[in-house]
Design a protein around this motif. Structure first.
Motif, PDB file in Angstrom:
ATOM      1  N   PRO A 156       0.827  -1.212   0.000  1.00 27.96           N
ATOM      2  CA  PRO A 156       0.000   0.000   0.000  1.00 27.96           C
ATOM      3  C   PRO A 156       0.861   1.261   0.000  1.00 27.96           C
ATOM      4  O   PRO A 156       1.892   1.323   0.662  1.00 27.96           O
ATOM      5  N   ILE A 157       0.417   2.257  -0.761  1.00 28.54           N
ATOM      6  CA  ILE A 157       1.111   3.542  -0.821  1.00 28.54           C
ATOM      7  C   ILE A 157       0.843   4.337   0.456  1.00 28.54           C
ATOM      8  O   ILE A 157       1.743   4.870   1.075  1.00 28.54           O
ATOM      9  N   ILE A 158      -0.428   4.412   0.830  1.00 30.33           N
ATOM     10  CA  ILE A 158      -0.816   5.152   2.028  1.00 30.33           C
ATOM     11  C   ILE A 158      -1.280   4.149   3.066  1.00 30.33           C
ATOM     12  O   ILE A 158      -2.196   3.361   2.813  1.00 30.33           O
ATOM     13  N   ASN A 162      -4.580   2.419  10.501  1.00 28.73           N
ATOM     14  CA  ASN A 162      -4.886   0.996  10.625  1.00 28.73           C
ATOM     15  C   ASN A 162      -3.875   0.168   9.838  1.00 28.73           C
ATOM     16  O   ASN A 162      -4.131  -0.252   8.706  1.00 28.73           O
ATOM     17  N   ARG A 163      -2.719  -0.078  10.434  1.00 32.87           N
ATOM     18  CA  ARG A 163      -1.661  -0.828   9.764  1.00 32.87           C
ATOM     19  C   ARG A 163      -2.056  -2.279   9.519  1.00 32.87           C
ATOM     20  O   ARG A 163      -1.665  -2.877   8.526  1.00 32.87           O
ATOM     21  N   LYS A 164      -2.834  -2.840  10.428  1.00 34.84           N
ATOM     22  CA  LYS A 164      -3.255  -4.226  10.290  1.00 34.84           C
ATOM     23  C   LYS A 164      -4.075  -4.399   9.008  1.00 34.84           C
ATOM     24  O   LYS A 164      -3.865  -5.322   8.235  1.00 34.84           O
ATOM     25  N   TYR A 168      -2.929  -6.447   5.531  1.00 32.24           N
ATOM     26  CA  TYR A 168      -3.615  -7.729   5.604  1.00 32.24           C
ATOM     27  C   TYR A 168      -3.365  -8.494   4.288  1.00 32.24           C
ATOM     28  O   TYR A 168      -3.441  -7.950   3.206  1.00 32.24           O
ATOM     29  N   GLY A 169      -3.057  -9.740   4.402  1.00 33.06           N
ATOM     30  CA  GLY A 169      -2.829 -10.572   3.235  1.00 33.06           C
ATOM     31  C   GLY A 169      -1.382 -10.664   2.788  1.00 33.06           C
ATOM     32  O   GLY A 169      -1.067 -11.430   1.880  1.00 33.06           O
TER      33      GLY A 169
END
Length: 172
Positions: A156-158, A162-164, A168-169
């Motif tokens: 992810p770029i941003i 919510n880092r989780k 995720y995946g």
């Protein structure tokens, strides 16, 4: 970058002395010499790419007024990131900043023989960039504006808070 002339001559000889021939229906064709580039799978290729990348990195680090971006208060400034054959350059949104990047890329191209593919390039602006400045930067660099991809190289770029959820995946 301070390499001795004899070393440079040997490297040039290694990459310019290759020839090819094509086998078609079991018949070997005439040899020909490529006009540019490295052989695919050439063991020197990754090292030469790194040397060229270091040259561009040095130019970007030495640029006057090249501030880059910070990911948090007190964090070090990042002016560029390289991964494989991708280059991410961070600058303020201004005609001056775009001119500096254009000049650095021109110097790099004349020294290395590598050119930026502007058709495959994109510019991304922060939310607080003014429309006039964005237009100036796009005009000076001749690069179209991209629109915030969600992921780069599968990440992810941003991230946000919510880092989780963001990661995720992704397996460790």
């Amino acid at each position: 970058m301070g390499f001795s002339g004899s070393w440079v001559s040997r490297i040039i000889h290694c990459i310019s002395s290759v020839s090819y021939s094509v086998v078609l229906n079991g018949i070997v064709g005439q040899k020909f010499v490529p006009s540019r580039g490295l052989r695919q799978g050439d063991p020197l290729s990754p090292f030469l790419f790194l040397i060229c990348s270091e040259g561009l990195s040095s130019l970007l680090r030495q640029a006057v007024g090249c501030v880059g971006v910070r990911i948090a208060r007190g964090a070090p400034s990042v002016s560029h990131l390289f991964f494989a054959d991708d280059s991410l350059i961070f600058r303020e949104t201004s005609a001056y900043g775009a001119g500096v990047v254009q000049e650095l890329l021109s110097v790099y191209a004349s020294c290395s023989g590598q050119l930026v593919n502007f058709d495959k390039s994109a510019i991304f602006f922060s939310g607080n960039s003014g429309d006039d400045n964005k237009a100036d930067v796009r005009r000076i660099l001749g690069i179209s504006q991209g629109f915030n991809p969600e992921k780069y190289l599968g990440l992810p770029i941003i991230v946000g808070r919510n880092r989780k959820k963001a990661f995720y995946g992704i397996e460790r």
